[in-house]
Design an enzyme around this catalytic site. Structure first.
Site, mmCIF file in Angstrom:
data_model
loop_
_atom_site.group_PDB
_atom_site.id
_atom_site.type_symbol
_atom_site.label_atom_id
_atom_site.label_comp_id
_atom_site.label_asym_id
_atom_site.label_seq_id
_atom_site.Cartn_x
_atom_site.Cartn_y
_atom_site.Cartn_z
ATOM 1 N N ARG A 80 1.038 -1.030 0.084
ATOM 2 C CA ARG A 80 -0.266 0.192 0.463
ATOM 3 C C ARG A 80 0.884 1.091 0.547
ATOM 4 N NH1 ARG A 80 -2.653 -4.225 2.575
ATOM 5 N NH2 ARG A 80 -5.106 -4.233 2.946
ATOM 6 N N HIS A 83 0.074 3.461 5.082
ATOM 7 C CA HIS A 83 -1.046 2.087 5.625
ATOM 8 C C HIS A 83 -0.088 0.870 5.263
ATOM 9 C CE1 HIS A 83 -3.540 4.673 7.806
ATOM 10 N NE2 HIS A 83 -3.286 5.141 6.596
ATOM 11 N N ASN A 156 -8.945 5.936 11.552
ATOM 12 C CA ASN A 156 -7.726 5.857 12.409
ATOM 13 C C ASN A 156 -8.138 6.317 13.757
ATOM 14 O OD1 ASN A 156 -6.040 5.986 10.161
ATOM 15 N ND2 ASN A 156 -6.205 8.323 9.905
HETATM 16 FE FE1 HDD Z 1 -6.401 6.795 3.468
HETATM 17 C C1 HDD Z 1 -5.293 3.461 3.092
HETATM 18 C C2 HDD Z 1 -7.399 5.573 6.858
HETATM 19 C C3 HDD Z 1 -6.803 10.116 4.239
HETATM 20 C C4 HDD Z 1 -5.763 7.379 0.307
HETATM 21 N N1 HDD Z 1 -6.262 4.833 4.893
HETATM 22 C C5 HDD Z 1 -5.793 3.777 4.401
HETATM 23 C C6 HDD Z 1 -5.239 2.659 5.565
HETATM 24 C C7 HDD Z 1 -6.144 3.853 6.721
HETATM 25 C C8 HDD Z 1 -7.162 5.263 5.907
HETATM 26 C C9 HDD Z 1 -7.092 2.817 7.494
HETATM 27 C C10 HDD Z 1 -5.510 1.482 5.381
HETATM 28 C C11 HDD Z 1 -6.521 0.036 4.651
HETATM 29 C C12 HDD Z 1 -6.178 -0.811 5.082
HETATM 30 O O1 HDD Z 1 -5.996 -1.228 5.944
HETATM 31 O O2 HDD Z 1 -6.563 -1.588 3.882
HETATM 32 N N2 HDD Z 1 -6.931 7.415 5.179
HETATM 33 C C13 HDD Z 1 -7.258 7.391 6.244
HETATM 34 C C14 HDD Z 1 -8.506 7.838 6.919
HETATM 35 C C15 HDD Z 1 -8.713 9.251 6.742
HETATM 36 C C16 HDD Z 1 -7.809 9.272 5.041
HETATM 37 C C17 HDD Z 1 -8.461 8.147 8.503
HETATM 38 C C18 HDD Z 1 -9.327 11.106 6.618
HETATM 39 C C19 HDD Z 1 -9.844 11.136 7.467
HETATM 40 N N3 HDD Z 1 -6.399 8.918 2.235
HETATM 41 C C20 HDD Z 1 -6.818 9.885 2.998
HETATM 42 C C21 HDD Z 1 -6.925 10.787 1.889
HETATM 43 C C22 HDD Z 1 -6.289 9.909 0.676
HETATM 44 C C23 HDD Z 1 -6.147 8.566 1.470
HETATM 45 C C24 HDD Z 1 -7.616 11.909 1.960
HETATM 46 C C25 HDD Z 1 -6.706 10.290 -1.281
HETATM 47 C C26 HDD Z 1 -6.943 10.878 -1.262
HETATM 48 N N4 HDD Z 1 -5.383 5.700 1.813
HETATM 49 C C27 HDD Z 1 -5.265 6.607 0.626
HETATM 50 C C28 HDD Z 1 -5.032 4.896 -0.322
HETATM 51 C C29 HDD Z 1 -4.640 3.776 0.335
HETATM 52 C C30 HDD Z 1 -5.620 4.407 2.453
HETATM 53 C C31 HDD Z 1 -3.933 5.690 -0.827
HETATM 54 C C32 HDD Z 1 -3.324 3.150 0.546
HETATM 55 C C33 HDD Z 1 -4.012 1.678 0.120
HETATM 56 C C34 HDD Z 1 -5.299 2.187 0.416
HETATM 57 O O3 HDD Z 1 -5.619 3.176 0.749
HETATM 58 O O4 HDD Z 1 -6.019 1.161 0.340
HETATM 59 O O5 HDD Z 1 -5.898 5.105 -1.389
#
Ligand code: HDD
Length: 698
Positions: A80, A83, A156
Site C-alpha cells: 500500500r 498504511h 484512524n
Molecule cells: Fe487513507 C489507506 C485511513 C485520508 C488514500 N487510509 C488507508 C488505510 C486507512 C486509512 C486506515 C488503510 C486501509 C487498509 O488497512 O487497507 N485515510 C484514512 C483516514 C483518512 C485518510 C482516517 C482521513 C480521514 N487516505 C486519505 C486521503 C487519501 C487517502 C485524503 C487520498 C486522497 N488511504 C489512501 C490510499 C490507501 C489508504 C492511498 C492506501 C491503500 C489503500 O488505500 O487501500 O488510497
C-alpha cells in the site's frame, strides 16, 4: 477458538475447496496428498532439477522447475502506498441498541444481529517491513459484511486528520514518507521534509498535537480508540437524514507506552503489536470495542463552533455525547496473511442503504482514491472476487470479464433492459441505495469555506485538555522531532505555529531545543479562540484507570528463588486476568527453593522489561549479586523504573534495585512472601509522579 487448520477432504488428490469464509485452498487428506504442479500434474522429484547428467547443465525442458520459480518470482504485490504495515483479524459486530428510527441500514437496525467483520490496523508511513512502535497514526479499518453489502468504515485512532481537502493528500504522504533522494528515514515523521510541509500547512496543527501525543505510541491495538473521522449521514425510510460520527472505544481501556520504551520495543520486538493481537486472539482473550455514535441534526450542526464537514475538527463528546450502540469482537486470526490482511481492499465508497456521505471534501477525494489504488495493488478490476473482499450477501450485476475473472457466468444477456431475459437482476427503488438529496448550489470554484479557516483553536483545546504528564509528553515529542530537523528555518516556522497554538507550548519547546533563532510568527486567518473549555474526553489519562486485564506482567527469577512467592504471583496475576511471563538468566529456567522447576518464557537478554506492563524481581541474595554485574539485568530494572512501571521485589533482590538506581516511591513494592501488594500497586497504572525524577521535563 477458531481452527487454524484448513478443512481437509478425504480425497486422495489435492483439490480446491471453499472454506468457511469462502476462501479457496488446496487440501488433501493428511499424509495422502501428492505434490503437484499448479495444473495438477503429480511431481516425482521436487528437490533436483532436470539435468544433462549428474554434473551437467539444467535443461530448459524442466517445466516443474520453471513453474515453481515462475510463481515464486511473482509472490509479492505492491505494498500500500500508505498504511503498508498492517495486522488484522476476523470477528463480528453485534448491535445492542437499534437506530432503526434513523436509518434503513439493517446492520444498525437489528438488535442482536451479529455481522461478520474483518478489521485491519496499520501504521501509516512505514513500509511493510518497518517496526510496530513507530510514532505514527494507526489505521483502524473495519469491513462489515452486512446483509445489504459490504460497509467499509476506514478510520484512524485519531478523530481528526491533517488536511481538509484530498487534493493535499499526495503532498502529505510524500512529505512524511522516506525522503526520496536518500531512502530514509523509514517510518518516522522526525525529519525535514515532514516538518517542512507541516510548517507550511496550518490546517495540520490540530492533528499534529494529537500526533505528538501518546496516542501515536499505543501499548496495543487492543487498547486504542478508533474513529470514522468524517461526518456521515444516516437516512431513514422517509428519506430524513441525521448526521453521525462513529467512535470505537476499547473495553480494555486506553493505554500508551512511553517514548523511550517505544524506541526500545522496536529493537526488542519489532512485531510487538502484531504478536500482542495474534496471541490474545489465539488465547481466546478476544479484544472488544464499543461502537458509539454522535448524532446531530442539520440545525444543531449549524450551531457548532466548527464546521462538521471539516475533518481537521472534532465535536467533543462533552458537546454531543456518545450513544453506545454495539460491540466489535475480534475472535479469529487470519489463516493466511497475504490472502487476507494484504489482499483486503477497503474502499470508503462502500456504503449500504441507510448510510450516506456528508459533503466533507476530504471524504469525496478518498472515495476515488481507495477504489483506484486497488487496481495498482491487486492488479484487476475483479479484486472484489478475492474471498476477503467478496460480500457475504447475494450480489449480481452485468459487469463481466476483465483480468483474473474467476466467475463462469453463463448468462446470454449481460445488459439491461432486456425482453429476452426479464428474470435477470434489476434495480430496486425500495431496497436500493439512494443518495440523500442534499440541495446544492453555487459557482464552481477552488476555494475553502471561511468556516474551515480556524486552524489553531482546537489544537489549543486539545493541549489544555491533557493531564500534566500528557502535556509533558507532547512537549517532549515536539522537542525530539524538531531536534531531528536540520533546517533552522523549518524549526523557527514550526515554533511560530506552536506559540500561536499556546504560548506555553512554544516556550517549552524552544527551551528544550535550546533555540536562539528568531521565531517566524504564524499568521492565523482568524483569531485563536481562548474560550474553548478543556474537554477531558480528549485525554487518555483523565479516563477511568484501565484494568490490568489483558496486560503482560513479568518476573525476573533466579536460581533457588522462593517457590511460595512465585506461586503467589501466578495466583495474583490470574486473579486480574493478566498474564505472567517468567524471565530467567537462561531459557532452561531455574530450580526454585522447594526443588521445583520453573520454566522460562524468555532468556534475560531476549525478554527486556519494555515488553511488560509491570515487573517483579524474585531472587536469592546470590542470584541478585550475579545479576548486579549483568548489564541486561541492570537495564531490565533500570528501564522499568525509567518507564514509570511498578516494580515488586523480595528483600534479597534489593541489591539489584540499588545498582539499577531505583529510588523508593509508591510504585516500588517490597514483597514479604506474597505478591498481592504488587498487583494492587500495578492496578494504579504507571507511577506518573516519578517522571520528573527520571528525565528533564521542559
Ligand atoms: Fe487513507 C489507506 C485511513 C485520508 C488514500 N487510509 C488507508 C488505510 C486507512 C486509512 C486506515 C488503510 C486501509 C487498509 O488497512 O487497507 N485515510 C484514512 C483516514 C483518512 C485518510 C482516517 C482521513 C480521514 N487516505 C486519505 C486521503 C487519501 C487517502 C485524503 C487520498 C486522497 N488511504 C489512501 C490510499 C490507501 C489508504 C492511498 C492506501 C491503500 C489503500 O488505500 O487501500 O488510497
Amino acid at each position: 477458538m477458531a481452527s487454524k487448520t484448513k478443512e481437509v477432504s478425504d480425497q486422495q488428490q489435492p483439490t480446491l475447496h471453499t472454506g468457511e469464509g469462502g476462501e479457496v485452498h488446496q487440501v488433501a487428506a493428511p499424509g495422502q496428498a501428492v505434490l503437484t504442479t499448479n495444473h495438477g500434474m503429480p511431481i516425482s522429484d521436487d528437490h533436483n532439477s532436470l539435468r544433462a547428467g549428474p554434473r551437467g547443465a539444467v535443461l530448459l525442458e524442466d517445466m516443474v522447475l520453471r513453474e515453481k520459480i515462475f510463481h515464486f518470482d511473482h509472490e509479492r504485490i505492491p505494498e500500500r502506498v500508505v498504511h503498508a504495515r498492517g495486522l488484522a483479524a476476523h470477528g463480528y459486530f453485534e448491535l445492542t441498541d437499534s437506530l432503526s428510527d434513523l436509518t434503513t441500514a439493517l446492520v444498525l437496525g437489528e438488535v442482536g444481529e451479529k455481522t461478520p467483520v474483518f478489521v485491519r490496523f496499520s501504521t501509516v508511513a512505514g513500509n511493510r517491513g518497518s517496526a510496530d512502535l513507530a510514532r505514527d497514526v494507526r489505521g483502524f479499518a473495519v469491513k462489515f459484511y452486512t446483509k445489504q453489502g459490504n460497509w467499509d468504515l476506514v478510520g484512524n485512532n485519531i478523530p481528526v486528520f491533517f488536511i481538509q481537502d484530498a487534493m493535499k493528500f499526495p503532498d502529505l504522504a510524500h512529505a512524511v514518507k522516506e525522503e526520496p533522494d536518500r531512502g530514509f528515514p523509514q517510518a518516522q515523521s522526525a525529519h525535514d521534509t515532514f516538518w517542512d510541509w507541516i510548517a507550511m500547512t496550518p490546517e495540520a496543527m490540530h492533528m499534529v498535537m494529537w500526533q505528538m501525543s501518546d496516542r501515536t505510541i499505543p501499548r496495543s491495538m487492543r487498547m486504542m480508540q478508533g474513529f470514522g473521522v468524517h461526518t456521515f449521514r444516516l437516512v431513514d425510510a422517509e428519506g430524513k437524514s441525521t448526521f453521525v460520527k462513529f467512535h470505537w472505544t476499547p473495553k480494555l481501556g486506553l493505554q500508551s507506552v512511553i517514548w523511550d520504551e517505544a524506541v526500545k520495543i522496536n529493537g526488542a520486538d519489532p512485531d510487538f503489536h502484531r504478536r500482542d493481537l495474534y496471541n490474545a486472539i489465539d488465547n481466546g482473550d478476544y479484544p472488544e470495542w464499543e461502537l458509539g455514535v454522535q448524532l446531530f441534526s442539520e440545525e444543531e450542526a449549524a450551531g457548532f463552533d466548527f464546521d462538521h464537514l471539516d475533518s481537521t475538527k472534532l465535536i467533543p463528546e462533552e458537546v454531543v455525547p456518545l450513544r453506545v450502540i454495539g460491540r466489535l469482537v475480534l475472535d479469529r486470526n487470519p489463516a493466511n496473511v497475504h490472502a487476507e490482511t494484504e489482499q483486503v481492499a477497503f474502499c470508503t465508497q462502500n456504503l449500504v442503504p441507510g448510510i450516506d456521505f456528508s459533503d466533507d471534501p476530504l471524504l469525496h477525494g478518498r472515495n476515488f482514491s481507495y477504489l483506484d489504488t486497488q487496481l495498482s495493488r491487486l492488479g484487476s478490476v475483479n479484486f472484489n472476487q478475492i474471498p476477503i473482499n467478496a460480500p457475504k450477501c447475494p450480489f449480481a450485476n452485468m459487469q463481466r470479464d476483465g483480468h483474473m475473472q474467476t466467475f463462469v457466468q453463463p448468462q446470454r444477456v449481460t445488459y439491461t433492459p432486456s425482453l429476452l431475459d426479464p428474470s435477470g437482476p434489476r434495480e430496486s427503488h425500495d431496497k436500493g441505495f439512494r443518495s440523500f438529496p442534499s440541495p446544492m448550489s453555487g459557482e464552481k470554484q477552488r476555494e475553502r469555506s471561511p468556516t474551515f479557516a480556524d486552524h489553531y483553536s482546537q489544537a489549543r483545546q486539545f493541549f489544555i485538555s491533557q493531564t500534566v504528564p500528557e502535556q509533558d509528553h507532547i512537549v517532549a515529542a515536539l522537542i525530539f522531532e524538531l531536534s531531528k530537523v536540520e533546517s533552522d528555518l523549518v524549526r523557527s516556522t514550526m515554533l511560530g505555529h506552536l506559540y500561536t497554538i499556546e504560548e506555553e507550548i512554544g516556550e517549552r519547546v524552544a527551551a528544550g531545543l535550546g533555540h536562539d533563532l528568531d521565531i517566524v510568527p504564524a499568521q492565523p486567518a482568524v483569531p485563536v479562540r481562548g474560550d474553548l473549555e478543556p474537554a477531558s474526553s480528549l485525554s487518555i489519562l483523565a479516563r477511568a484507570l484501565p484494568p490490568l486485564k489483558g496486560r503482560m506482567l513479568a518476573a525476573l527469577v533466579t536460581e533457588g528463588a522462593s517457590a511460595a512467592l512465585v506461586g503467589s504471583l501466578f495466583d495474583a496475576v490470574a486473579g486480574v486476568d493478566a498474564q505472567l511471563k517468567i524471565v530467567c538468566p537462561t531459557i532452561g529456567g531455574v530450580t526454585l527453593d522447594d526443588g521445583s522447576q520453573l520454566k522460562a518464557d524468555h532468556q534475560l537478554a531476549g525478554g527486556p522489561s519494555v515488553l511488560f506492563d509491570a515487573v517483579t524481581v524474585i531472587a536469592t541474595e546470590d542470584g541478585a549479586a550475579i545479576l548486579s554485574v549483568e548489564a541486561a539485568a541492570v537495564a531490565w530494572v533500570h528501564d522499568a523504573f525509567a518507564h514509570l512501571k511498578v516494580i515488586g521485589y523480595n528483600a534479597d533482590a534489593a541489591a539489584l534495585l540499588d545498582v539499577a538506581g531505583v529510588d523508593e516511591d509508591a510504585g516500588i513494592v517490597l514483597l514479604d512472601g506474597e505478591a498481592q501488594p504488587f498487583i494492587d500497586a500495578a492496578s494504579n497504572g504507571r507511577v506518573w509522579e516519578r517522571e520528573q525524577n527520571v528525565r528533564t521535563v521542559f
